[in-house]
Write a protein that holds these residues in place. Sequence first.
Motif, PDB file in Angstrom:
ATOM      1  N   GLU A  14       9.567  -1.275  -1.900  1.00 57.17           N
ATOM      2  CA  GLU A  14       8.816  -0.403  -2.805  1.00 57.17           C
ATOM      3  C   GLU A  14       7.668  -1.142  -3.491  1.00 57.17           C
ATOM      4  OE1 GLU A  14      12.948   1.362  -2.487  1.00 57.17           O
ATOM      5  OE2 GLU A  14      12.068  -0.644  -2.628  1.00 57.17           O
ATOM      6  N   ALA A  15       7.865  -2.444  -3.737  1.00 59.59           N
ATOM      7  CA  ALA A  15       6.804  -3.234  -4.377  1.00 59.59           C
ATOM      8  C   ALA A  15       5.561  -3.311  -3.496  1.00 59.59           C
ATOM      9  CB  ALA A  15       7.303  -4.635  -4.703  1.00 59.59           C
ATOM     10  N   LEU A  16       5.751  -3.232  -2.170  1.00 62.42           N
ATOM     11  CA  LEU A  16       4.624  -3.288  -1.241  1.00 62.42           C
ATOM     12  C   LEU A  16       3.916  -1.949  -1.113  1.00 62.42           C
ATOM     13  CD1 LEU A  16       6.265  -5.381   1.642  1.00 62.42           C
ATOM     14  CD2 LEU A  16       4.942  -6.204  -0.304  1.00 62.42           C
ATOM     15  N   ALA A  17       4.585  -0.892  -1.581  1.00 63.33           N
ATOM     16  CA  ALA A  17       4.010   0.453  -1.476  1.00 63.33           C
ATOM     17  C   ALA A  17       3.189   0.828  -2.703  1.00 63.33           C
ATOM     18  CB  ALA A  17       5.119   1.481  -1.266  1.00 63.33           C
ATOM     19  N   GLY A  18       3.388   0.096  -3.808  1.00 61.64           N
ATOM     20  CA  GLY A  18       2.646   0.414  -5.025  1.00 61.64           C
ATOM     21  C   GLY A  18       2.976   1.802  -5.542  1.00 61.64           C
ATOM     22  N   ASP A  19       1.995   2.436  -6.164  1.00 66.37           N
ATOM     23  CA  ASP A  19       2.198   3.758  -6.744  1.00 66.37           C
ATOM     24  C   ASP A  19       2.444   4.830  -5.690  1.00 66.37           C
ATOM     25  OD1 ASP A  19       1.859   2.696  -9.264  1.00 66.37           O
ATOM     26  OD2 ASP A  19      -0.292   3.168  -9.354  1.00 66.37           O
ATOM     27  N   ALA A  20       2.039   4.570  -4.453  1.00 71.15           N
ATOM     28  CA  ALA A  20       2.236   5.549  -3.383  1.00 71.15           C
ATOM     29  C   ALA A  20       3.722   5.767  -3.107  1.00 71.15           C
ATOM     30  CB  ALA A  20       1.529   5.110  -2.108  1.00 71.15           C
ATOM     31  N   GLY A  21       4.527   4.711  -3.337  1.00 72.90           N
ATOM     32  CA  GLY A  21       5.960   4.839  -3.176  1.00 72.90           C
ATOM     33  C   GLY A  21       6.459   4.788  -1.746  1.00 72.90           C
ATOM     34  N   PHE A  22       5.551   4.839  -0.795  1.00 70.01           N
ATOM     35  CA  PHE A  22       5.974   4.846   0.612  1.00 70.01           C
ATOM     36  C   PHE A  22       4.879   4.203   1.460  1.00 70.01           C
ATOM     37  CE2 PHE A  22       6.613   6.632   4.853  1.00 70.01           C
ATOM     38  CZ  PHE A  22       7.983   6.467   5.005  1.00 70.01           C
ATOM     39  N   GLY A  23       5.308   3.512   2.508  1.00 68.93           N
ATOM     40  CA  GLY A  23       4.345   2.905   3.419  1.00 68.93           C
ATOM     41  C   GLY A  23       3.813   1.581   2.910  1.00 68.93           C
ATOM     42  N   ILE A  24       2.835   1.047   3.616  1.00 67.11           N
ATOM     43  CA  ILE A  24       2.217  -0.239   3.288  1.00 67.11           C
ATOM     44  C   ILE A  24       0.840   0.007   2.674  1.00 67.11           C
ATOM     45  CG2 ILE A  24       1.231  -2.350   4.280  1.00 67.11           C
ATOM     46  CD1 ILE A  24       3.433  -2.220   6.407  1.00 67.11           C
ATOM     47  N   GLN A  25       0.611  -0.573   1.514  1.00 68.94           N
ATOM     48  CA  GLN A  25      -0.677  -0.434   0.823  1.00 68.94           C
ATOM     49  C   GLN A  25      -1.366  -1.809   0.812  1.00 68.94           C
ATOM     50  OE1 GLN A  25      -1.739   2.587  -0.148  1.00 68.94           O
ATOM     51  NE2 GLN A  25       0.183   3.411   0.664  1.00 68.94           N
ATOM     52  N   PRO A  26      -2.345  -2.042   1.698  1.00 63.89           N
ATOM     53  CA  PRO A  26      -2.987  -3.368   1.780  1.00 63.89           C
ATOM     54  C   PRO A  26      -3.495  -3.930   0.459  1.00 63.89           C
ATOM     55  CG  PRO A  26      -3.585  -2.051   3.676  1.00 63.89           C
ATOM     56  CD  PRO A  26      -2.835  -1.126   2.752  1.00 63.89           C
ATOM     57  N   PRO A  27      -4.121  -3.131  -0.426  1.00 61.00           N
ATOM     58  CA  PRO A  27      -4.570  -3.720  -1.698  1.00 61.00           C
ATOM     59  C   PRO A  27      -3.419  -4.261  -2.541  1.00 61.00           C
ATOM     60  CG  PRO A  27      -5.652  -1.597  -1.304  1.00 61.00           C
ATOM     61  CD  PRO A  27      -4.555  -1.710  -0.306  1.00 61.00           C
ATOM     62  N   VAL A  28      -2.284  -3.569  -2.497  1.00 62.83           N
ATOM     63  CA  VAL A  28      -1.110  -4.013  -3.250  1.00 62.83           C
ATOM     64  C   VAL A  28      -0.581  -5.322  -2.663  1.00 62.83           C
ATOM     65  CG1 VAL A  28       1.284  -3.451  -3.862  1.00 62.83           C
ATOM     66  CG2 VAL A  28      -0.476  -1.667  -3.915  1.00 62.83           C
ATOM     67  N   ILE A  29      -0.491  -5.375  -1.338  1.00 62.44           N
ATOM     68  CA  ILE A  29       0.002  -6.587  -0.675  1.00 62.44           C
ATOM     69  C   ILE A  29      -0.953  -7.753  -0.913  1.00 62.44           C
ATOM     70  CG2 ILE A  29       0.559  -7.615   1.564  1.00 62.44           C
ATOM     71  CD1 ILE A  29       1.566  -4.932   2.471  1.00 62.44           C
ATOM     72  N   ALA A  30      -2.250  -7.486  -0.962  1.00 58.08           N
ATOM     73  CA  ALA A  30      -3.234  -8.548  -1.224  1.00 58.08           C
ATOM     74  C   ALA A  30      -3.012  -9.167  -2.601  1.00 58.08           C
ATOM     75  CB  ALA A  30      -4.650  -7.983  -1.109  1.00 58.08           C
ATOM     76  N   LYS A  31      -2.677  -8.335  -3.598  1.00 59.17           N
ATOM     77  CA  LYS A  31      -2.407  -8.855  -4.946  1.00 59.17           C
ATOM     78  C   LYS A  31      -1.159  -9.737  -4.948  1.00 59.17           C
ATOM     79  CE  LYS A  31      -4.527  -5.093  -7.605  1.00 59.17           C
ATOM     80  NZ  LYS A  31      -4.273  -3.969  -8.556  1.00 59.17           N
ATOM     81  N   ILE A  32      -0.117  -9.287  -4.242  1.00 57.03           N
ATOM     82  CA  ILE A  32       1.113 -10.069  -4.161  1.00 57.03           C
ATOM     83  C   ILE A  32       0.838 -11.400  -3.462  1.00 57.03           C
ATOM     84  CG2 ILE A  32       3.424 -10.161  -3.135  1.00 57.03           C
ATOM     85  CD1 ILE A  32       3.569  -7.107  -3.560  1.00 57.03           C
ATOM     86  N   ALA A  33       0.029 -11.357  -2.412  1.00 59.17           N
ATOM     87  CA  ALA A  33      -0.306 -12.578  -1.674  1.00 59.17           C
ATOM     88  C   ALA A  33      -1.002 -13.593  -2.588  1.00 59.17           C
ATOM     89  CB  ALA A  33      -1.197 -12.242  -0.480  1.00 59.17           C
ATOM     90  N   LYS A  34      -1.883 -13.136  -3.453  1.00 58.28           N
ATOM     91  CA  LYS A  34      -2.568 -14.043  -4.383  1.00 58.28           C
ATOM     92  C   LYS A  34      -1.582 -14.690  -5.360  1.00 58.28           C
ATOM     93  CE  LYS A  34      -7.065 -11.734  -4.175  1.00 58.28           C
ATOM     94  NZ  LYS A  34      -8.048 -10.878  -4.900  1.00 58.28           N
ATOM     95  N   GLU A  35      -0.583 -13.903  -5.802  1.00 57.28           N
ATOM     96  CA  GLU A  35       0.448 -14.450  -6.688  1.00 57.28           C
ATOM     97  C   GLU A  35       1.241 -15.548  -5.965  1.00 57.28           C
ATOM     98  OE1 GLU A  35       1.544 -13.088  -9.966  1.00 57.28           O
ATOM     99  OE2 GLU A  35      -0.482 -12.267  -9.911  1.00 57.28           O
ATOM    100  N   ILE A  36       1.547 -15.289  -4.695  1.00 58.88           N
ATOM    101  CA  ILE A  36       2.299 -16.263  -3.898  1.00 58.88           C
ATOM    102  C   ILE A  36       1.460 -17.519  -3.664  1.00 58.88           C
ATOM    103  CG2 ILE A  36       3.339 -16.681  -1.627  1.00 58.88           C
ATOM    104  CD1 ILE A  36       4.032 -13.636  -1.622  1.00 58.88           C
ATOM    105  N   LYS A  37       0.177 -17.335  -3.399  1.00 57.09           N
ATOM    106  CA  LYS A  37      -0.717 -18.482  -3.177  1.00 57.09           C
ATOM    107  C   LYS A  37      -0.762 -19.392  -4.403  1.00 57.09           C
ATOM    108  CE  LYS A  37      -5.580 -19.722  -2.351  1.00 57.09           C
ATOM    109  NZ  LYS A  37      -5.272 -20.884  -1.490  1.00 57.09           N
ATOM    110  N   ALA A  38      -0.779 -18.796  -5.595  1.00 59.34           N
ATOM    111  CA  ALA A  38      -0.827 -19.604  -6.813  1.00 59.34           C
ATOM    112  C   ALA A  38       0.388 -20.524  -6.912  1.00 59.34           C
ATOM    113  CB  ALA A  38      -0.906 -18.695  -8.040  1.00 59.34           C
ATOM    114  N   VAL A  39       1.538 -20.020  -6.485  1.00 63.20           N
ATOM    115  CA  VAL A  39       2.762 -20.825  -6.506  1.00 63.20           C
ATOM    116  C   VAL A  39       2.739 -21.850  -5.368  1.00 63.20           C
ATOM    117  CG1 VAL A  39       5.280 -20.730  -6.292  1.00 63.20           C
ATOM    118  CG2 VAL A  39       4.066 -18.973  -7.590  1.00 63.20           C
ATOM    119  N   HIS A  40       2.250 -21.437  -4.205  1.00 62.64           N
ATOM    120  CA  HIS A  40       2.127 -22.337  -3.057  1.00 62.64           C
ATOM    121  C   HIS A  40       1.225 -23.522  -3.391  1.00 62.64           C
ATOM    122  CE1 HIS A  40       0.409 -23.572   0.912  1.00 62.64           C
ATOM    123  NE2 HIS A  40       1.654 -23.430   1.299  1.00 62.64           N
TER     124      HIS A  40
END
Length: 240
Positions: A14-40
């Motif tokens: 659900e975190a990857l779907a954002g407000d849409a609640g279903f499916g893959i939302q690339p802008p949402v995943i891009a934000k998560i990727a940036k958070e992961i990069k900061a830790v990496h």
Amino acid sequence: MVKYKRIVLKISGEALAGDAGFGIQPPVIAKIAKEIKAVHDLGVQIAIVCGGGNMWRGEAGAAMGIERAQADYIGMLGTVMNGLALQDALEQIDVPTRVQTSIEMRQIAEPYIRRKAVRHLEKGRVVIFSAGTGNPYFSTDTTAALRAAEINADVILMGKNGVDGVYSADPAKDATAVKYDHLTHMDIIAKGLNVMDTTASSLSMDNDIPLVVFNMNEPGNIERVVKGENVGTTIEGGES
């Protein structure tokens, strides 16, 4: 300075779907990727387990009449799609990533091999574990607990969609719900708290792996948890 050097990050579908609640939302995943990069970038070794609830839920499929094992396999394929999407988002910002699947599909990902996964982590690659455990009836929470034990992770970080920790009841429905700062794995099982299933809780407890439940939607939270800041709810130890 970081508290945890090797982590398993559990991200709900659900975190990857954002407000849409279903499916893959690339802008949402891009934000998560940036958070992961900061830790990496801090030198932390990162393994990720994605849920598949934004695509399919095995229990729901079974309730509609699909044989349960078959329904679960469909859900496992959903986690692979999520893993590939997250891999793409990470590599677009120069984070080397490998997807490993519990069900072999060599054209798109590596098969899960524990020693190879550990070697990837040691080389600074993010490893995404997809397709659950490869078996029906086991959740991706259990996958996270199992993989964390196998790779000797320091902690499981459980990113929730809009929930900032573990509560005594659903805070959206009960105004008297109390947020816990610290719990034991036995508390989770005994109180029936909706954090992870009992199989995953038992695995984490038996292998003495701490768990931090936090809000994925708050920017910088993954980094704060890794640095040891008091974010969300920390679950560790066996007895209360």
